[in-house]
Design a protein around this motif. Structure first.
Motif, mmCIF file in Angstrom:
data_model
loop_
_atom_site.group_PDB
_atom_site.id
_atom_site.type_symbol
_atom_site.label_atom_id
_atom_site.label_comp_id
_atom_site.label_asym_id
_atom_site.label_seq_id
_atom_site.Cartn_x
_atom_site.Cartn_y
_atom_site.Cartn_z
ATOM 1 N N VAL A 85 0.839 -1.205 0.000
ATOM 2 C CA VAL A 85 0.000 0.000 0.000
ATOM 3 C C VAL A 85 0.871 1.250 0.000
ATOM 4 O O VAL A 85 0.595 2.215 -0.733
ATOM 5 N N MET A 86 1.947 1.231 0.775
ATOM 6 C CA MET A 86 2.832 2.402 0.822
ATOM 7 C C MET A 86 3.513 2.640 -0.526
ATOM 8 O O MET A 86 3.661 3.780 -0.954
ATOM 9 N N VAL A 87 3.906 1.571 -1.209
ATOM 10 C CA VAL A 87 4.535 1.717 -2.524
ATOM 11 C C VAL A 87 3.543 2.295 -3.523
ATOM 12 O O VAL A 87 3.883 3.171 -4.320
ATOM 13 N N VAL A 88 2.308 1.832 -3.486
ATOM 14 C CA VAL A 88 1.278 2.350 -4.394
ATOM 15 C C VAL A 88 1.026 3.828 -4.114
ATOM 16 O O VAL A 88 0.942 4.645 -5.040
ATOM 17 N N MET A 89 0.940 4.197 -2.846
ATOM 18 C CA MET A 89 0.707 5.604 -2.502
ATOM 19 C C MET A 89 1.883 6.469 -2.928
ATOM 20 O O MET A 89 1.695 7.581 -3.430
ATOM 21 N N LEU A 90 3.092 5.974 -2.755
ATOM 22 C CA LEU A 90 4.271 6.723 -3.182
ATOM 23 C C LEU A 90 4.279 6.897 -4.695
ATOM 24 O O LEU A 90 4.639 7.963 -5.201
ATOM 25 N N GLY A 91 3.861 5.889 -5.429
ATOM 26 C CA GLY A 91 3.768 5.998 -6.882
ATOM 27 C C GLY A 91 2.763 7.044 -7.308
ATOM 28 O O GLY A 91 3.008 7.812 -8.241
ATOM 29 N N ARG A 92 1.635 7.087 -6.622
ATOM 30 C CA ARG A 92 0.614 8.093 -6.950
ATOM 31 C C ARG A 92 1.131 9.504 -6.695
ATOM 32 O O ARG A 92 0.928 10.407 -7.511
ATOM 33 N N VAL A 93 1.791 9.701 -5.577
ATOM 34 C CA VAL A 93 2.332 11.021 -5.250
ATOM 35 C C VAL A 93 3.375 11.423 -6.277
ATOM 36 O O VAL A 93 3.414 12.565 -6.738
ATOM 37 N N SER A 94 4.199 10.472 -6.672
ATOM 38 C CA SER A 94 5.229 10.758 -7.667
ATOM 39 C C SER A 94 4.605 11.137 -9.007
ATOM 40 O O SER A 94 5.064 12.076 -9.671
ATOM 41 N N MET A 95 3.560 10.441 -9.418
ATOM 42 C CA MET A 95 2.889 10.765 -10.678
ATOM 43 C C MET A 95 2.243 12.141 -10.611
ATOM 44 O O MET A 95 2.303 12.910 -11.571
ATOM 45 N N GLN A 96 1.620 12.477 -9.492
ATOM 46 C CA GLN A 96 0.990 13.787 -9.350
ATOM 47 C C GLN A 96 2.033 14.886 -9.364
ATOM 48 O O GLN A 96 1.825 15.952 -9.964
ATOM 49 N N GLN A 97 3.168 14.647 -8.726
ATOM 50 C CA GLN A 97 4.225 15.644 -8.706
ATOM 51 C C GLN A 97 4.773 15.855 -10.112
ATOM 52 O O GLN A 97 5.027 16.986 -10.523
ATOM 53 N N SER A 98 4.916 14.780 -10.858
ATOM 54 C CA SER A 98 5.418 14.883 -12.223
ATOM 55 C C SER A 98 4.427 15.659 -13.100
ATOM 56 O O SER A 98 4.833 16.507 -13.894
ATOM 57 N N ALA A 99 3.140 15.368 -12.952
ATOM 58 C CA ALA A 99 2.126 16.065 -13.743
ATOM 59 C C ALA A 99 2.089 17.552 -13.377
ATOM 60 O O ALA A 99 1.938 18.406 -14.256
ATOM 61 N N THR A 100 2.237 17.852 -12.102
ATOM 62 C CA THR A 100 2.240 19.251 -11.671
ATOM 63 C C THR A 100 3.444 19.990 -12.242
ATOM 64 O O THR A 100 3.322 21.114 -12.740
ATOM 65 N N ALA A 101 4.599 19.358 -12.185
ATOM 66 C CA ALA A 101 5.805 19.989 -12.725
ATOM 67 C C ALA A 101 5.680 20.212 -14.225
ATOM 68 O O ALA A 101 6.076 21.263 -14.747
ATOM 69 N N GLU A 102 5.097 19.249 -14.922
ATOM 70 C CA GLU A 102 4.908 19.397 -16.375
ATOM 71 C C GLU A 102 3.938 20.531 -16.690
ATOM 72 O O GLU A 102 4.160 21.317 -17.609
#
Length: 69
Positions: free
Chosen positions: A33-50
């Motif tokens: 669950v923690m890995v999945v949540m970390l992946g989601r946060v990473s994807m959101q951060q990448s989309a925000t930066a883009e």
């Protein structure tokens, strides 16, 4: 030499083994669950930066464009 495998004592109940297996399974599930949540946060951060980069590019193109008059 000692045997590297775990040999439980004869008087150990099967309930303690079940409890240990459940605890290990629960820890594994929490890690997943923690890995999945970390992946989601990473994807959101990448989309925000883009999105911010795209917005900055649009602003710089608008400012460097020819003046209308």
């Amino acid at each position: 030499m000692s045997n590297s495998e775990y040999d439980p004592p004869a008087n150990t109940s099967s309930n303690s083994h079940l409890g240990f297996r459940l605890a290990v399974g629960l820890v594994g599930l929490l890690l997943l669950v923690m890995v999945v949540m970390l992946g989601r946060v990473s994807m959101q951060q990448s989309a925000t930066a883009e999105a911010l980069e795209t917005r900055d590019n649009i602003r710089s193109e608008a400012q460097s464009g020819p003046a209308r008059g």
